[in-house]
Design a protein around this motif. Structure first.
Motif, mmCIF file in Angstrom:
data_model
loop_
_atom_site.group_PDB
_atom_site.id
_atom_site.type_symbol
_atom_site.label_atom_id
_atom_site.label_comp_id
_atom_site.label_asym_id
_atom_site.label_seq_id
_atom_site.Cartn_x
_atom_site.Cartn_y
_atom_site.Cartn_z
ATOM 1 N N ARG A 70 62.361 16.049 51.953
ATOM 2 C CA ARG A 70 62.764 16.093 50.592
ATOM 3 C C ARG A 70 61.771 15.306 49.891
ATOM 4 O O ARG A 70 61.268 14.383 50.529
ATOM 5 N N ALA A 71 61.870 15.571 48.637
ATOM 6 C CA ALA A 71 61.125 15.089 47.574
ATOM 7 C C ALA A 71 61.535 13.575 47.487
ATOM 8 O O ALA A 71 62.495 13.268 47.593
ATOM 9 N N ARG A 72 60.468 12.547 47.535
ATOM 10 C CA ARG A 72 60.374 11.364 47.408
ATOM 11 C C ARG A 72 61.336 10.403 48.589
ATOM 12 O O ARG A 72 61.648 9.510 48.483
ATOM 13 N N MET A 73 61.506 11.461 49.483
ATOM 14 C CA MET A 73 62.240 10.662 50.824
ATOM 15 C C MET A 73 61.421 11.195 52.036
ATOM 16 O O MET A 73 61.710 12.081 52.870
ATOM 17 N N PRO A 74 60.550 10.317 52.436
ATOM 18 C CA PRO A 74 59.611 10.594 53.648
ATOM 19 C C PRO A 74 60.286 10.401 54.812
ATOM 20 O O PRO A 74 61.865 9.758 54.953
ATOM 21 N N ARG A 75 60.309 11.523 55.957
ATOM 22 C CA ARG A 75 61.004 11.334 57.143
ATOM 23 C C ARG A 75 60.307 10.130 58.196
ATOM 24 O O ARG A 75 61.198 9.774 59.145
ATOM 25 N N SER A 76 59.278 9.671 58.043
ATOM 26 C CA SER A 76 58.711 8.750 58.811
ATOM 27 C C SER A 76 57.889 7.796 58.189
ATOM 28 O O SER A 76 57.130 8.143 57.100
ATOM 29 N N LEU A 77 57.492 6.545 58.534
ATOM 30 C CA LEU A 77 56.747 5.604 58.028
ATOM 31 C C LEU A 77 55.880 4.825 58.800
ATOM 32 O O LEU A 77 56.528 4.354 59.696
ATOM 33 N N VAL A 78 54.746 4.586 58.449
ATOM 34 C CA VAL A 78 53.956 3.899 59.413
ATOM 35 C C VAL A 78 53.257 2.566 58.610
ATOM 36 O O VAL A 78 52.807 3.063 57.322
ATOM 37 N N LEU A 79 53.542 1.402 58.893
ATOM 38 C CA LEU A 79 52.788 0.203 58.037
ATOM 39 C C LEU A 79 51.591 -0.297 58.815
ATOM 40 O O LEU A 79 51.662 -0.541 59.951
ATOM 41 N N CYS A 80 50.682 -0.452 58.107
ATOM 42 C CA CYS A 80 49.345 -0.919 58.525
ATOM 43 C C CYS A 80 49.030 -2.229 57.574
ATOM 44 O O CYS A 80 49.389 -2.329 56.490
ATOM 45 N N PRO A 81 48.409 -3.120 58.229
ATOM 46 C CA PRO A 81 47.781 -4.441 57.420
ATOM 47 C C PRO A 81 46.701 -4.242 56.439
ATOM 48 O O PRO A 81 46.589 -4.982 55.560
#
Length: 486
Positions: A70-81
């Motif tokens: 959905r808009a502005r609501m990602p389903r997954s998140l990957v954080l990188c340095p």
């Protein structure tokens, strides 16, 4: 032997893996992928270069294939340095999701907010970001994290080194507690362990190698040398570096050279270019476009030597790097493992050389203590004859300078003596002229004096008026005469 087809991945994901040329998973992949597919939290600990990125991208693509963002609501998140690592993860998603309809957005610094906002507004399945840029979007009200189903933290120990832990904790608090968390790191510092205990729920711990160990495929060596003079240390280290590269010859098809400081990255790059070597720098002060262009050139072979700060030490997947040179011994021992991990990847062999001076010995000892292995020492490749010749040249230069100085000094003394003699003669002549003028003035004064000045003292004492001169008024003389008379 385990194959990717044994890991219960979807046929479309398996097809993409096969097209990429992979058939057998690495130990970290074989251990992490099944647990991730079961929906468990995963704590993966493995040395760099062992395929951690595919350990989370493959199960994420499998699980996200069904559903819609959905808009502005990602389903997954990957954080990188770092930006480079985030861009690399995005490339991996493109490679493995080519047969699956998934959308992604890359949120990193150096790129316009407007372009990123457009992607977020459309809705994305996978959001890959650095912590700072992610929080910038959130604080601007352009992003909601309440729809996160899977959250990944990559290179967590590097996050700790870069001071991102408070941001990571805040981001965790903004995501649903029902999320699945995949946490990957090469080392497990106490602070990292605290976070995993706080935010991971009964994680499956996959540890495929001893913490902070280097790959056995990497042949390590160190050159320990003492500079001739302290002010020549940097230039002599650059000479050692060039000699090491030349000694490897064609075997060194490409290499990453690590420096501790950004300013040294630029200096070493310019020095190598000066001597005809194909080198380019990369560090945090360069804009993102230039950094990505340099990395692309290194990958495609147009750049042979990549001179880097530790911004490039973590997580970058450039499989064909043959050599790593540590121009400086890293001040943090863990960085040594990540630096040399840029070579010897995916089963290939590699070489890692470290240049060590006396001031680096304590850091070098810490590295050997961390990896629990003594790094072999090799002879300084810079020729002894060249050093002796340079010393001889220096001595000759000093002698020449000394002779020139003495010559200038002798010449100066002679000239000074001549000038002194001339000044003495001038002063003598001046005194003679002055004496002549003085005698003339004296004769003139004596000729013009009144007669009483030529009388002797007794004669002057008998005069009526003493010491008053010829101009004395008459009334004064009369008064004296009257007093004498009385």
């Amino acid at each position: 032997m385990t194959k990717f087809s044994d890991l219960n991945l979807s046929p479309k994901v398996l097809q993409a893996i096969e097209e990429a040329g992979y058939t057998t998973p690495t130990p970290i992949q074989a251990g992490a992928i099944p647990s991730a597919l079961e929906g468990k939290d995963v704590l993966g600990i493995a040395q760099t270069g062992t395929g951690k990125t595919a350990s989370f991208t493959l199960p994420m693509i499998h699980k996200l294939a069904r559903g819609r963002a959905r808009a502005r609501m990602p389903r997954s998140l990957v954080l990188c340095p770092t930006r480079e690592l985030a861009a690399q993860v995005a490339e991996n998603f493109d490679t493995y999701s080519k047969h699956v309809k998934l959308t992604k957005a890359l949120l990193i610094g150096g790129v316009s907010f407007k372009e990123q906002d457009v992607l977020i507004d459309k809705g994305v399945d996978v959001l890959i970001a650095t912590p700072g840029r992610l929080l910038d979007h959130f604080e601007r009200g352009k992003l909601l994290l309440t729809g996160i189903e899977i959250m990944v933290v990559d290179e967590a120990d590097r996050m700790l080194d870069m001071g991102f832990i408070p941001d990571i904790e805040r981001i965790f608090s903004l995501t649903p507690f029902t999320r699945q968390t995949l946490f990957f790191s090469a080392t497990m510092a106490p602070e990292i362990e605290r976070i995993t205990n706080t935010f991971l729920s009964a994680p499956a711990r996959i540890e495929v190698a001893r913490q902070a160990t280097a790959s056995e495929n990497i042949a390590q060596a160190a050159v320990v040398f003492t500079p001739s003079r302290r002010d020549r240390e940097a230039s002599e280290k650059r000479a050692v570096l060039r000699a090491l590269i030349e000694a490897e010859g064609e075997a060194c098809s490409n290499a990453i050279i690590f420096c501790n400081r950004k300013v040294d990255v630029d200096i070493v790059a310019k020095s190598l270019k000066k001597y005809g070597l194909n080198a380019s720098p990369i560090h945090g002060d360069l804009d993102q476009k230039q950094r990505m262009a340099t990395l692309d050139g290194f990958r495609d072979g147009s750049v042979r030597l990549l001179i880097a700060s530790d911004v490039a030490a973590r997580g970058l997947d450039i499989p064909a790097v043959t050599h790593v040179f540590n121009f400086d011994v890293p001040s943090h021992a863990e960085d040594y493992v990540h630096r040399i991990g840029r070579t010897g990847r995916a089963g290939r062999s590699g070489k890692a050389f470290t240049i060590c001076t006396p001031r680096d010995e304590k850091y070098f000892d810490a590295v050997e203590k961390l990896i629990q292995k003594e790094i072999p020492r090799i002879d300084n490749p810079v020729k002894v004859e060249a050093r002796e010749e340079r010393k001889s040249d220096d001595r000759e230069e000093k002698k020449t300078s000394s002779r020139s100085s003495r010559s200038r000094s002798s010449s100066s003394d002679r000239k000074g003596s001549e000038r002194a003699s001339d000044r003495s003669a001038d002063r003598s002549s001046d005194r003679s002229k002055s004496d002549n003028r003085s005698d003339n003035r004296s004769d003139n004064r004596q000729d013009n004096r009144p007669d009483y000045r030529r009388n002797d003292r007794n004669d002057r004492r008998d005069n009526n008026v003493v010491g008053m001169g010829d101009h004395m008024p008459e009334f004064i003389a009369l008064s004296f005469d009257e007093r004498r008379a009385s």
